[in-house]
Design a protein around this motif. Sequence first.
Motif, mmCIF file in Angstrom:
data_model
loop_
_atom_site.group_PDB
_atom_site.id
_atom_site.type_symbol
_atom_site.label_atom_id
_atom_site.label_comp_id
_atom_site.label_asym_id
_atom_site.label_seq_id
_atom_site.Cartn_x
_atom_site.Cartn_y
_atom_site.Cartn_z
ATOM 1 N N LEU A 9 25.257 93.864 110.680
ATOM 2 C CA LEU A 9 24.291 92.787 110.454
ATOM 3 C C LEU A 9 23.667 92.216 111.720
ATOM 4 O O LEU A 9 22.515 91.805 111.704
ATOM 5 N N GLN A 10 24.440 92.143 112.797
ATOM 6 C CA GLN A 10 23.884 91.531 114.003
ATOM 7 C C GLN A 10 24.092 92.428 115.214
ATOM 8 O O GLN A 10 25.182 92.425 115.777
ATOM 9 N N PRO A 11 23.137 93.172 115.646
ATOM 10 C CA PRO A 11 21.816 93.342 115.023
ATOM 11 C C PRO A 11 21.881 94.317 113.852
ATOM 12 O O PRO A 11 22.895 94.989 113.656
ATOM 13 N N HIS A 12 20.783 94.417 113.122
ATOM 14 C CA HIS A 12 20.720 95.275 111.931
ATOM 15 C C HIS A 12 20.714 96.752 112.281
ATOM 16 O O HIS A 12 19.799 97.233 112.941
ATOM 17 N N PHE A 13 21.720 97.464 111.851
ATOM 18 C CA PHE A 13 21.594 98.923 111.773
ATOM 19 C C PHE A 13 22.520 99.430 110.685
ATOM 20 O O PHE A 13 23.470 98.749 110.288
ATOM 21 N N ILE A 14 22.214 100.616 110.206
ATOM 22 C CA ILE A 14 23.036 101.270 109.180
ATOM 23 C C ILE A 14 23.584 102.534 109.796
ATOM 24 O O ILE A 14 22.837 103.302 110.407
ATOM 25 N N LYS A 15 24.900 102.731 109.644
ATOM 26 C CA LYS A 15 25.481 103.956 110.200
ATOM 27 C C LYS A 15 26.348 104.629 109.152
ATOM 28 O O LYS A 15 26.673 104.047 108.116
ATOM 29 N N ARG A 16 26.697 105.859 109.455
ATOM 30 C CA ARG A 16 27.582 106.589 108.555
ATOM 31 C C ARG A 16 28.920 105.879 108.443
ATOM 32 O O ARG A 16 29.474 105.417 109.444
ATOM 33 N N LEU A 17 29.468 105.891 107.239
ATOM 34 C CA LEU A 17 30.816 105.356 107.052
ATOM 35 C C LEU A 17 31.827 106.219 107.802
ATOM 36 O O LEU A 17 32.708 105.700 108.491
ATOM 37 N N GLN A 18 31.714 107.520 107.657
ATOM 38 C CA GLN A 18 32.576 108.452 108.402
ATOM 39 C C GLN A 18 31.850 108.846 109.674
ATOM 40 O O GLN A 18 30.843 109.542 109.604
ATOM 41 N N PRO A 19 32.346 108.419 110.832
ATOM 42 C CA PRO A 19 31.650 108.770 112.076
ATOM 43 C C PRO A 19 31.563 110.285 112.249
ATOM 44 O O PRO A 19 32.390 111.020 111.715
ATOM 45 N N ALA A 20 30.571 110.714 112.997
ATOM 46 C CA ALA A 20 30.452 112.128 113.322
ATOM 47 C C ALA A 20 31.678 112.554 114.138
ATOM 48 O O ALA A 20 32.338 111.734 114.768
ATOM 49 N N LYS A 21 31.947 113.839 114.125
ATOM 50 C CA LYS A 21 33.082 114.329 114.901
ATOM 51 C C LYS A 21 32.747 114.274 116.390
ATOM 52 O O LYS A 21 31.573 114.416 116.783
ATOM 53 N N PRO A 22 33.766 114.043 117.221
ATOM 54 C CA PRO A 22 33.543 113.975 118.675
ATOM 55 C C PRO A 22 32.809 115.225 119.166
ATOM 56 O O PRO A 22 33.098 116.329 118.712
ATOM 57 N N GLY A 23 31.882 115.022 120.081
ATOM 58 C CA GLY A 23 31.155 116.152 120.642
ATOM 59 C C GLY A 23 29.905 116.530 119.870
ATOM 60 O O GLY A 23 29.179 117.437 120.277
ATOM 61 N N LYS A 24 29.654 115.839 118.768
ATOM 62 C CA LYS A 24 28.417 116.122 118.027
ATOM 63 C C LYS A 24 27.268 115.282 118.591
ATOM 64 O O LYS A 24 27.439 114.096 118.855
ATOM 65 N N VAL A 25 26.129 115.880 118.782
ATOM 66 C CA VAL A 25 24.928 115.105 119.105
ATOM 67 C C VAL A 25 24.641 114.183 117.924
ATOM 68 O O VAL A 25 24.684 114.622 116.777
#
Lengths: 329, 329
Positions: free
Chosen positions: A31-47
């Motif tokens: 919410l502060q600041p506003h962004f939406i991200k994946r619930l499951q983070p990308a695997k390490p080393g992924k762009v």
Amino acid sequence: MKKFINVPDSLLEDSLKGFAKAHADIVELNLQPHFIKRLQPAKPGKVVLISGGGSGHEPLHSGFVGLGMLDAVCPGQIFTSPTPDQMLAAAQAVDQGAGVLFIVKNYAGDVMNFEIAAEMFEAPNATVLVNDDVSLPKTHSIGRRGVAGTLIVEKMVGAAAEAGADLAACKALGDRVNEATASIGVALTSCTVPALGKPTFELGENEMEMGVGIHGERGRETVPLQSASEIVEQLAHAIDEELNPQPGQSVLLHVNGFGGTPLIELHLLYQLAAQHWEKRGLKIARSLVGNFTTSLDMAGASLTLTMLDEELIRLWDAPVNTAALRWGC
Amino acid sequence: MKKFINVPDSLLEDSLKGFAKAHADIVELNLQPHFIKRLQPAKPGKVVLISGGGSGHEPLHSGFVGLGMLDAVCPGQIFTSPTPDQMLAAAQAVDQGAGVLFIVKNYAGDVMNFEIAAEMFEAPNATVLVNDDVSLPKTHSIGRRGVAGTLIVEKMVGAAAEAGADLAACKALGDRVNEATASIGVALTSCTVPALGKPTFELGENEMEMGVGIHGERGRETVPLQSASEIVEQLAHAIDEELNPQPGQSVLLHVNGFGGTPLIELHLLYQLAAQHWEKRGLKIARSLVGNFTTSLDMAGASLTLTMLDEELIRLWDAPVNTAALRWGC
């Protein structure tokens, strides 16, 4: 103004909360600041891929966060660029050490703010600028706009990043898909921005707006309303002028609605557009029809064509698990 | 009339062709008579599900043909019942020897024609009548209408059929899901039927139509336009009156747009509706937000609530691979 709304000021935040709750299996809202991200983070080393822009184009971009596509998005207020602090916070939140690719639609505010964020972000990053709208000449002073082709860039680069492509490869691929893609749209009505409360432009009952963008701005010209076949021929002609596809070419045909146009009309446009290109010997290898890159409640639609090769088909077909695009997962 | 259209007479057929071509990996269109069936037939011994009704509600029903949901659908002309010969031909085309379940929205024409088809079809069959619209009293002369809850019946029974449930079990499950489901909608604008060329009813700039169906008919009453919160409270109240959900109850919350309402508004409605029911101790276990059961270009939306148990959650979550709903495949 005929909208479901409480007050314009809270529409975006309440809507984002609703989106995040309805898709709590895929995304998380900051919410502060506003962004939406994946619930499951990308695997390490992924762009990681970050996009964003003004709101009012839903499901673009929030609906494309998830496995196989974007890692985070920064929604601005309606038709207003997000700010660098949103982009920076999103980048810091999702970076997995292999670099951040910003995918930016070519609008002055978006470009400027993403540039500032990229400079502030003290880790490897690159930017793909999407400018698929062929309704403006290539020589247009601030360049061509990024419109419905953006999701195709996001999908294909997302698949490559998931498969382990490095930052330079993701950047090069994004540029390549953008180059292979052309879009043009037509509006039958204006849209109504909630804070304004009335249509942003007027169109007569027998008029339409050719070469329109996705921000309620006027298009290239106001012309008499025409039949679906005549409209499709004009849109397709503008795309053919740009891409010059040759017989035998495989393409992705994307018919996009602007928010107020129902599927029954979009499938008619798709049928006519497919006929246009099949008559020219093209192979419609992949298709996407629906309201994906919208302009609030605008009635209208755009055609997008992407020239495909084996690699791009494979990337398009790769698994994706987002709110708005989902297959193979 | 501001629509993408050539002539009203050919809209449906051209649109169906476009739909079938855009989704040629999932469905196949039969032209004489009109029905859409799965490209990959169901396995022998599976109960097959057939639905249908007037067109203009896309993606309902054609968008729900595929693995885990419907086996075939019969589209009528816009807002017009399909004919018994369509239903009979579809049943004969997809029957796998375990019986046919017709899923029918409760409209006089649909009910009559599906009854005739069921009588003509000389093989085991049963019918589930969907009547989830609580804007009409239970005692209404021709009964309550089937609206956005229909897709929930189709999804859950589709999953059961795929898992090997027999005809009696599929019929009983369909009735049970229908009983556990209540919907009510509100329109901000009328829709425009192409053959008519003008809105089917007039609404003032500060009016809305409560308790509206999906065929451009007037609703329960015309009332002053209200805030999204006030609208949601009234819709939710009507559903609570019907289902009387108790604290702790798990539910599926479906916010459906009628075709002209963009996602940013639908997600606002979802957020408000979720708050309403969470405040009452309900658990929003599953969610669906989008334009799924539409009324051409009508601006408006409906809320649907289904009371869930473990079995229904499992059936909702089961893999589905259709044009409009896709997960787990």
